[in-house]
Design a protein around this motif. Structure first.
Motif, PDB file in Angstrom:
ATOM      1  N   GLU A 181       0.826  -1.204   0.000  1.00 40.45           N
ATOM      2  CA  GLU A 181       0.000   0.000   0.000  1.00 40.45           C
ATOM      3  C   GLU A 181       0.864   1.260   0.000  1.00 40.45           C
ATOM      4  O   GLU A 181       0.574   2.241  -0.693  1.00 40.45           O
ATOM      5  N   HIS A 182       1.959   1.206   0.794  1.00 39.59           N
ATOM      6  CA  HIS A 182       2.871   2.354   0.831  1.00 39.59           C
ATOM      7  C   HIS A 182       3.521   2.568  -0.535  1.00 39.59           C
ATOM      8  O   HIS A 182       3.637   3.718  -1.011  1.00 39.59           O
ATOM      9  N   ALA A 183       3.970   1.478  -1.167  1.00 41.36           N
ATOM     10  CA  ALA A 183       4.587   1.600  -2.494  1.00 41.36           C
ATOM     11  C   ALA A 183       3.590   2.158  -3.502  1.00 41.36           C
ATOM     12  O   ALA A 183       3.933   3.018  -4.328  1.00 41.36           O
ATOM     13  N   ARG A 184       2.338   1.674  -3.438  1.00 42.76           N
ATOM     14  CA  ARG A 184       1.312   2.178  -4.342  1.00 42.76           C
ATOM     15  C   ARG A 184       1.050   3.667  -4.090  1.00 42.76           C
ATOM     16  O   ARG A 184       0.877   4.460  -5.025  1.00 42.76           O
ATOM     17  N   SER A 185       1.038   4.050  -2.816  1.00 40.56           N
ATOM     18  CA  SER A 185       0.824   5.459  -2.482  1.00 40.56           C
ATOM     19  C   SER A 185       1.969   6.334  -2.990  1.00 40.56           C
ATOM     20  O   SER A 185       1.755   7.420  -3.533  1.00 40.56           O
ATOM     21  N   VAL A 186       3.210   5.839  -2.830  1.00 48.29           N
ATOM     22  CA  VAL A 186       4.376   6.606  -3.313  1.00 48.29           C
ATOM     23  C   VAL A 186       4.315   6.787  -4.819  1.00 48.29           C
ATOM     24  O   VAL A 186       4.550   7.884  -5.350  1.00 48.29           O
ATOM     25  N   VAL A 187       3.984   5.716  -5.539  1.00 47.31           N
ATOM     26  CA  VAL A 187       3.877   5.807  -7.004  1.00 47.31           C
ATOM     27  C   VAL A 187       2.772   6.776  -7.403  1.00 47.31           C
ATOM     28  O   VAL A 187       2.926   7.592  -8.325  1.00 47.31           O
ATOM     29  N   GLY A 188       1.641   6.729  -6.681  1.00 47.13           N
ATOM     30  CA  GLY A 188       0.548   7.647  -6.993  1.00 47.13           C
ATOM     31  C   GLY A 188       0.931   9.101  -6.778  1.00 47.13           C
ATOM     32  O   GLY A 188       0.641   9.959  -7.613  1.00 47.13           O
ATOM     33  N   TRP A 189       1.594   9.383  -5.641  1.00 47.74           N
ATOM     34  CA  TRP A 189       2.021  10.761  -5.385  1.00 47.74           C
ATOM     35  C   TRP A 189       3.078  11.216  -6.390  1.00 47.74           C
ATOM     36  O   TRP A 189       3.119  12.394  -6.775  1.00 47.74           O
ATOM     37  N   GLN A 190       3.937  10.298  -6.805  1.00 52.72           N
ATOM     38  CA  GLN A 190       4.915  10.652  -7.839  1.00 52.72           C
ATOM     39  C   GLN A 190       4.220  11.054  -9.132  1.00 52.72           C
ATOM     40  O   GLN A 190       4.603  12.043  -9.776  1.00 52.72           O
ATOM     41  N   LEU A 191       3.203  10.294  -9.499  1.00 54.54           N
ATOM     42  CA  LEU A 191       2.464  10.624 -10.719  1.00 54.54           C
ATOM     43  C   LEU A 191       1.758  11.975 -10.586  1.00 54.54           C
ATOM     44  O   LEU A 191       1.764  12.795 -11.512  1.00 54.54           O
ATOM     45  N   LEU A 192       1.144  12.205  -9.397  1.00 48.12           N
ATOM     46  CA  LEU A 192       0.465  13.487  -9.190  1.00 48.12           C
ATOM     47  C   LEU A 192       1.448  14.649  -9.224  1.00 48.12           C
ATOM     48  O   LEU A 192       1.123  15.743  -9.697  1.00 48.12           O
ATOM     49  N   ALA A 193       2.643  14.425  -8.707  1.00 43.35           N
ATOM     50  CA  ALA A 193       3.660  15.492  -8.738  1.00 43.35           C
ATOM     51  C   ALA A 193       4.221  15.690 -10.140  1.00 43.35           C
ATOM     52  O   ALA A 193       4.595  16.809 -10.517  1.00 43.35           O
ATOM     53  N   LEU A 194       4.275  14.605 -10.908  1.00 45.16           N
ATOM     54  CA  LEU A 194       4.832  14.718 -12.261  1.00 45.16           C
ATOM     55  C   LEU A 194       3.899  15.455 -13.211  1.00 45.16           C
ATOM     56  O   LEU A 194       4.368  16.112 -14.148  1.00 45.16           O
ATOM     57  N   ILE A 195       2.588  15.354 -12.995  1.00 48.16           N
ATOM     58  CA  ILE A 195       1.636  15.968 -13.937  1.00 48.16           C
ATOM     59  C   ILE A 195       1.847  17.478 -14.042  1.00 48.16           C
ATOM     60  O   ILE A 195       2.043  18.001 -15.143  1.00 48.16           O
ATOM     61  N   PRO A 196       1.824  18.251 -12.918  1.00 52.75           N
ATOM     62  CA  PRO A 196       2.068  19.698 -13.079  1.00 52.75           C
ATOM     63  C   PRO A 196       3.479  20.010 -13.561  1.00 52.75           C
ATOM     64  O   PRO A 196       3.695  20.977 -14.307  1.00 52.75           O
ATOM     65  N   PHE A 197       4.449  19.176 -13.130  1.00 50.01           N
ATOM     66  CA  PHE A 197       5.817  19.416 -13.586  1.00 50.01           C
ATOM     67  C   PHE A 197       5.935  19.225 -15.092  1.00 50.01           C
ATOM     68  O   PHE A 197       6.581  20.034 -15.787  1.00 50.01           O
ATOM     69  N   MET A 198       5.301  18.169 -15.615  1.00 46.00           N
ATOM     70  CA  MET A 198       5.344  17.928 -17.050  1.00 46.00           C
ATOM     71  C   MET A 198       4.579  19.022 -17.804  1.00 46.00           C
ATOM     72  O   MET A 198       4.981  19.442 -18.894  1.00 46.00           O
TER      73      MET A 198
END
Length: 501
Positions: free
Chosen positions: A193-210
């Motif tokens: 669950e923690h790994a899934r949460s980290v991946v999700g937050w990474q994706l959310l952070a990447l969207i505005p950055f991209m």
């Protein structure tokens, strides 16, 4: 043409640093695009690597947990089985009074100790190790008693009851092992669950950055292209007064310099053309004046009476000299427009008088083609340069006469609309081809539909008329209509806007 644009400054120090890097590093447009793709792809690659590492760690932990759980479960069963074998061996020895039967006990004891040692290494938790130590102590106490009574089996009679707590402890260890396995599985789920949460937050952070990266690169890449497009469009529209400046990679900057060189070259050619027109026009006016005066003298009979044929020839000379004079005047007017040498001398003028004067000048051409003039022009006063307005009306009327078929009608309508005057001139000719609508006011441009009997003009009349109209803060437009013919509308302010201001 000055097409330089202000640099885009995104918020934040990282955005400014990114722009500084992009401004100085790329030496070509291709390198700029490659750098953009690299910077946009790098965060994705890092995120993928991080996700892969997290998944690999989770898989490794799961593999170890499953292996430990399987080994502990198997070892727990082995302990229970070996305790049962040891108890059975002791009971058989008591019943048969045969000490040799204890060999089965000692073999089971050896397996028990090996299994306990293996489980001690596998057990990750302190509780399990404490349970194993308790089992080991209970079994060791029984082993010492069995070893002491090895030669006298009757002494083993009281030991059978000692196996009960040992067996209960082994079963408790097995149950505790199952509980610990469930705990490990729960922790493994938490890790997942923690790994899934980290991946999700990474994706959310990447969207505005991209989005930020894509927007920045879009502006950086589109800016020089937009500057080049604007420079080409301005040159295509004849605006050569502004220098061309292109920001961006060096190859696009070099292209901007070449465009500016082309602009300067066009300016030189334009100046040469204007000078040529001025010189030729002035050189032609002197001999043309002599020809006109001679034709007038012949037509007036100053040198003697002329025959009918001679009068016809003199009339042809007079008419064509007037046409030639108008062509030369158009060229001179165009040269003056290009060099901005003309000025407006405004005063109150009557539009009806101007239209009447132009009709009188065009009377001969109108009579020759048998045209009918449908005129509706009331007394309308306006502040204007009368000579320039007369030139506008003359060009519109001569254009209508030129393209009207014989014995047709030309409509001239004038009226007041708010604080402006509108003059509409409509002929019954073939009209203007649809492909010529946006080019009809360009200098030297002549449309596709020209009467077969007419000699082509200079293509300057409508261009000069529109420039004069614009100088009066008015305009000339081509009005589209469903019927045959061309419809031009002249709009002029009644009062001088400069006086109002």
């Amino acid at each position: 043409m000055n097409t330089r644009m202000e640099s885009v400054k995104p918020e934040g120090g990282s955005g400014a640093a990114l722009l500084a890097l992009l401004r100085h590093s790329p030496k070509s447009f291709l390198k700029l695009i490659l750098l953009g793709f690299t910077l946009m792809g790098l965060p994705l690659i890092i995120a993928l690597i991080n996700s892969a590492v997290s998944i690999d760690q989770l898989a490794d932990h799961s593999r170890k947990t499953v292996y430990q759980a399987a080994q502990i479960a198997h070892g727990s069963r082995v302990l229970v089985d070996e305790i049962a074998i040891m108890e059975r061996s002791v009971q058989q020895t008591l019943i048969l009074a045969d000490a040799s039967l204890l060999e089965g006990y000692f073999d089971a004891h050896k397996k028990f100790e090996d299994t306990v040692a293996s489980l001690f290494e596998l057990s990750p938790r302190t509780e399990q190790k404490q349970s194993l130590q308790q089992l080991q102590l209970l079994e060791a106490a029984i082993f010492h008693k069995v070893s002491a009574a090895r030669q006298t089996p009757k002494k083993l009679r009281g030991l059978t009851g000692d196996f009960v707590p040992l067996l209960d402890s082994a079963r408790t260890f097995s149950a505790d092992g199952d509980a610990l396995i469930e705990l490990e599985v729960g922790e493994m789920q938490d890790m997942a669950e923690h790994a899934r949460s980290v991946v999700g937050w990474q994706l959310l952070a990447l969207i505005p950055f991209m989005i930020l990266l894509a927007s920045t690169f879009s502006m950086i890449i589109a800016r020089p292209i937009r500057q080049i497009d604007e420079a080409i469009r301005n040159m295509g529209q004849g605006d050569l007064s502004k220098a061309v400046r292109v920001d961006g990679p060096q190859d696009l900057i070099y292209l901007g310099k070449r465009l500016d060189w082309m602009r300067r070259r066009f300016l030189e050619l334009e100046e040469q053309k204007t000078q040529f027109l001025q010189h030729v026009s002035h050189e032609l006016k002197t001999p043309l004046t002599a020809i006109r005066e001679g034709a007038d003298l012949l037509a007036e009979g100053v040198v003697g009476d002329l025959t009918v044929k001679q009068q016809h020839v003199a009339s042809i000379l007079h008419s064509n000299s007037k046409q030639l004079q108008k062509r030369i005047e158009d060229l001179l007017s165009y040269s003056a427009l290009q060099t901005e040498k003309f000025t407006l001398v405004k005063h109150q003028a009557n539009l009806a008088v101007i239209v009447g004067t132009v009709l009188q000048d065009q009377n001969l051409a109108i009579i020759n083609k048998g045209l009918k003039i449908d005129l509706a022009c009331p007394e309308l006063m306006l502040d204007c340069d009368e000579l320039k307005i007369r030139t506008i009306v003359d060009n519109l009327l001569s254009n209508a006469v030129k393209f009207s078929p014989p014995a047709s009608c030309i409509n001239i309508r004038a009226g007041k609309v708010d604080e402006s005057i509108q003059l509409n001139v409509t002929d019954a000719g073939a009209g203007i081809d649809e492909t010529d609508w946006d080019k009809v006011f360009e200098p030297f441009y002549q449309g596709r539909r020209v009467p077969d009997s007419h000699v082509r003009g200079t293509g300057l009349g409508l261009s000069i008329a529109r420039e004069y109209a614009l100088a009066h803060d008015g305009n000339i437009e081509l009005v589209q209509q469903t019927e045959a013919g061309a419809h031009f509308r002249l709009t002029l302010p009644i009062h001088d806007p400069q006086d109002a201001s």
